[in-house]
Design a protein around this motif. Structure first.
Motif, PDB file in Angstrom:
ATOM      1  N   LEU A   1      11.017   2.432  -4.947  1.00  0.00           N
ATOM      2  CA  LEU A   1       9.570   2.656  -4.954  1.00  0.00           C
ATOM      3  C   LEU A   1       9.133   3.501  -6.150  1.00  0.00           C
ATOM      4  O   LEU A   1       9.844   4.406  -6.589  1.00  0.00           O
ATOM      5  CB  LEU A   1       9.151   3.350  -3.656  1.00  0.00           C
ATOM      6  CG  LEU A   1       9.479   2.593  -2.361  1.00  0.00           C
ATOM      7  CD1 LEU A   1       9.085   3.420  -1.156  1.00  0.00           C
ATOM      8  CD2 LEU A   1       8.778   1.242  -2.340  1.00  0.00           C
ATOM      9  N   LYS A   2       7.934   3.207  -6.647  1.00  0.00           N
ATOM     10  CA  LYS A   2       7.409   3.949  -7.794  1.00  0.00           C
ATOM     11  C   LYS A   2       7.056   5.382  -7.417  1.00  0.00           C
ATOM     12  O   LYS A   2       7.240   6.304  -8.200  1.00  0.00           O
ATOM     13  CB  LYS A   2       6.165   3.234  -8.343  1.00  0.00           C
ATOM     14  CG  LYS A   2       6.445   1.875  -8.974  1.00  0.00           C
ATOM     15  CD  LYS A   2       5.156   1.261  -9.497  1.00  0.00           C
ATOM     16  CE  LYS A   2       5.405  -0.104 -10.135  1.00  0.00           C
ATOM     17  NZ  LYS A   2       4.142  -0.722 -10.625  1.00  0.00           N
ATOM     18  N   SER A   3       6.510   5.550  -6.228  1.00  0.00           N
ATOM     19  CA  SER A   3       6.062   6.873  -5.807  1.00  0.00           C
ATOM     20  C   SER A   3       6.770   7.283  -4.513  1.00  0.00           C
ATOM     21  O   SER A   3       6.697   6.575  -3.505  1.00  0.00           O
ATOM     22  CB  SER A   3       4.550   6.892  -5.589  1.00  0.00           C
ATOM     23  OG  SER A   3       4.123   8.154  -5.091  1.00  0.00           O
ATOM     24  N   THR A   4       7.463   8.412  -4.547  1.00  0.00           N
ATOM     25  CA  THR A   4       8.116   8.979  -3.367  1.00  0.00           C
ATOM     26  C   THR A   4       7.999  10.489  -3.451  1.00  0.00           C
ATOM     27  O   THR A   4       8.568  11.114  -4.355  1.00  0.00           O
ATOM     28  CB  THR A   4       9.599   8.567  -3.292  1.00  0.00           C
ATOM     29  OG1 THR A   4       9.686   7.140  -3.201  1.00  0.00           O
ATOM     30  CG2 THR A   4      10.273   9.177  -2.072  1.00  0.00           C
TER      31      THR A   4
ATOM     32  N   PRO B   1       6.830  -2.565  -0.006  1.00  0.00           N
ATOM     33  CA  PRO B   1       7.111  -3.977  -0.288  1.00  0.00           C
ATOM     34  C   PRO B   1       6.095  -4.893   0.388  1.00  0.00           C
ATOM     35  O   PRO B   1       5.589  -4.586   1.465  1.00  0.00           O
ATOM     36  CB  PRO B   1       8.512  -4.182   0.308  1.00  0.00           C
ATOM     37  CG  PRO B   1       9.113  -2.815   0.346  1.00  0.00           C
ATOM     38  CD  PRO B   1       7.974  -1.888   0.630  1.00  0.00           C
ATOM     39  N   LYS B   2       5.819  -6.022  -0.247  1.00  0.00           N
ATOM     40  CA  LYS B   2       4.892  -6.996   0.337  1.00  0.00           C
ATOM     41  C   LYS B   2       5.671  -7.955   1.229  1.00  0.00           C
ATOM     42  O   LYS B   2       5.895  -9.120   0.900  1.00  0.00           O
ATOM     43  CB  LYS B   2       4.144  -7.732  -0.774  1.00  0.00           C
ATOM     44  CG  LYS B   2       3.215  -6.815  -1.558  1.00  0.00           C
ATOM     45  CD  LYS B   2       2.398  -7.583  -2.591  1.00  0.00           C
ATOM     46  CE  LYS B   2       1.438  -6.644  -3.333  1.00  0.00           C
ATOM     47  NZ  LYS B   2       0.621  -7.343  -4.351  1.00  0.00           N
TER      48      LYS B   2
ATOM     49  N   LEU C   1       4.986  -3.833   8.715  1.00  0.00           N
ATOM     50  CA  LEU C   1       3.842  -3.586   7.842  1.00  0.00           C
ATOM     51  C   LEU C   1       2.716  -4.574   8.113  1.00  0.00           C
ATOM     52  O   LEU C   1       2.954  -5.776   8.257  1.00  0.00           O
ATOM     53  CB  LEU C   1       4.278  -3.693   6.375  1.00  0.00           C
ATOM     54  CG  LEU C   1       5.422  -2.780   5.935  1.00  0.00           C
ATOM     55  CD1 LEU C   1       5.750  -3.026   4.471  1.00  0.00           C
ATOM     56  CD2 LEU C   1       5.065  -1.320   6.163  1.00  0.00           C
ATOM     57  N   ALA C   2       1.505  -4.059   8.158  1.00  0.00           N
ATOM     58  CA  ALA C   2       0.337  -4.920   8.331  1.00  0.00           C
ATOM     59  C   ALA C   2       0.050  -5.658   7.038  1.00  0.00           C
ATOM     60  O   ALA C   2       0.433  -5.209   5.951  1.00  0.00           O
ATOM     61  CB  ALA C   2      -0.871  -4.078   8.735  1.00  0.00           C
TER      62      ALA C   2
ATOM     63  N   GLY D   1       0.808  -1.217   0.000  1.00  0.00           N
ATOM     64  CA  GLY D   1       0.000   0.000   0.000  1.00  0.00           C
ATOM     65  C   GLY D   1       0.840   1.266   0.000  1.00  0.00           C
ATOM     66  O   GLY D   1       2.071   1.237  -0.048  1.00  0.00           O
ATOM     67  N   TYR D   2       0.154   2.404   0.030  1.00  0.00           N
ATOM     68  CA  TYR D   2       0.788   3.708   0.100  1.00  0.00           C
ATOM     69  C   TYR D   2       0.630   4.256   1.511  1.00  0.00           C
ATOM     70  O   TYR D   2      -0.388   3.999   2.171  1.00  0.00           O
ATOM     71  CB  TYR D   2       0.151   4.680  -0.898  1.00  0.00           C
ATOM     72  CG  TYR D   2       0.480   4.377  -2.341  1.00  0.00           C
ATOM     73  CD1 TYR D   2       1.338   5.197  -3.061  1.00  0.00           C
ATOM     74  CD2 TYR D   2      -0.071   3.267  -2.980  1.00  0.00           C
ATOM     75  CE1 TYR D   2       1.649   4.920  -4.391  1.00  0.00           C
ATOM     76  CE2 TYR D   2       0.230   2.989  -4.304  1.00  0.00           C
ATOM     77  CZ  TYR D   2       1.092   3.814  -5.015  1.00  0.00           C
ATOM     78  OH  TYR D   2       1.396   3.530  -6.319  1.00  0.00           O
TER      79      TYR D   2
END
Length: 216
Positions: free
Chosen positions: A68-71, A121-122, A162-163, A41-42
């Protein structure tokens, strides 16, 4: 009896002092937090950076991010931010530098540096190795992983737990960023609808005035 009591008080005082000192040292580490951050997620991520030096200020911070794609950086008065990217356009690190005339984060102070990141990351945990530079040229690398016995290293890398994903898409619907965008969109729609309604009412009133004028 008085001697025993005095010794007991000294022992207790020393123990409390060491405990507080240990807590102070732990709290002085560069840390990261992002409530509700989910795998894939973001999220809005905040780095808390204290100055440990008694004589110098923190004037630069570099944080590595996991391709990451978005930062996106949050504007911070007195600081300039630069996002480094690889040949795929993915963000690999972010550097904040104190602007000329800005003394930086002084002794006994701390500063928050905020990023909007995603998709994360997952995986269960993600680390952000950080490099802290002081005004006297000293550089501290916060990049050590957790030890096998669970004890904290001297310079631990800031890390997030991370959840698990809530089953939504990879754009992290339900995160703070997504909620904010949805709220802004809803507000814009309401304002647009109100504007149209007022425009229609004004047109109707104008038409009525014209009709009444003709009858008169």
């Amino acid at each position: 009896m008085h001697t025993s009591l005095s010794r007991g008080l000294v022992t207790v005082g020393a123990t409390v002092g060491l405990t507080l000192l240990g807590a102070g040292i732990a709290a002085a580490h560069v840390s990261v937090e992002a409530p509700g951050a989910e795998q894939g997620g973001y999220s809005v991520v905040t780095f808390k950076v204290p100055t440990e030096s008694d004589t110098a200020s923190t004037t630069k911070l570099t944080v590595a991010v996991p391709n990451l794609k978005s930062t996106r950086t949050e504007p911070l008065p007195g600081w300039s931010a630069k996002v480094e990217r690889n040949d795929k356009g993915e963000a690999t690190s972010v550097t904040w530098t104190a602007d000329p005339g800005n003394p930086g984060v002084g002794p006994g102070q701390f500063q928050r540096f905020v990023l909007s990141l995603g998709p994360l990351p997952k995986q269960e945990t993600v680390s952000f190795a950080a490099t802290q530079t002081y005004s006297d040229g000293k550089v501290v690398n916060w990049d050590q992983p957790a030890t096998a016995d669970g004890s904290e290293p001297e310079h631990p890398a800031p890390s997030l737990t991370l959840a698990a994903s809530n089953g939504g898409d990879d754009h992290g619907v339900g995160t703070a960023a997504a909620t904010e965008e949805k709220s802004e969109d809803t507000t814009a729609r309401w304002l647009g609808g109100i504007g149209l309604a007022l425009g229609a009412l004004g047109a109707a009133l104008g038409l009525g005035a014209v009709i009444r004028s003709k009858k008169a």
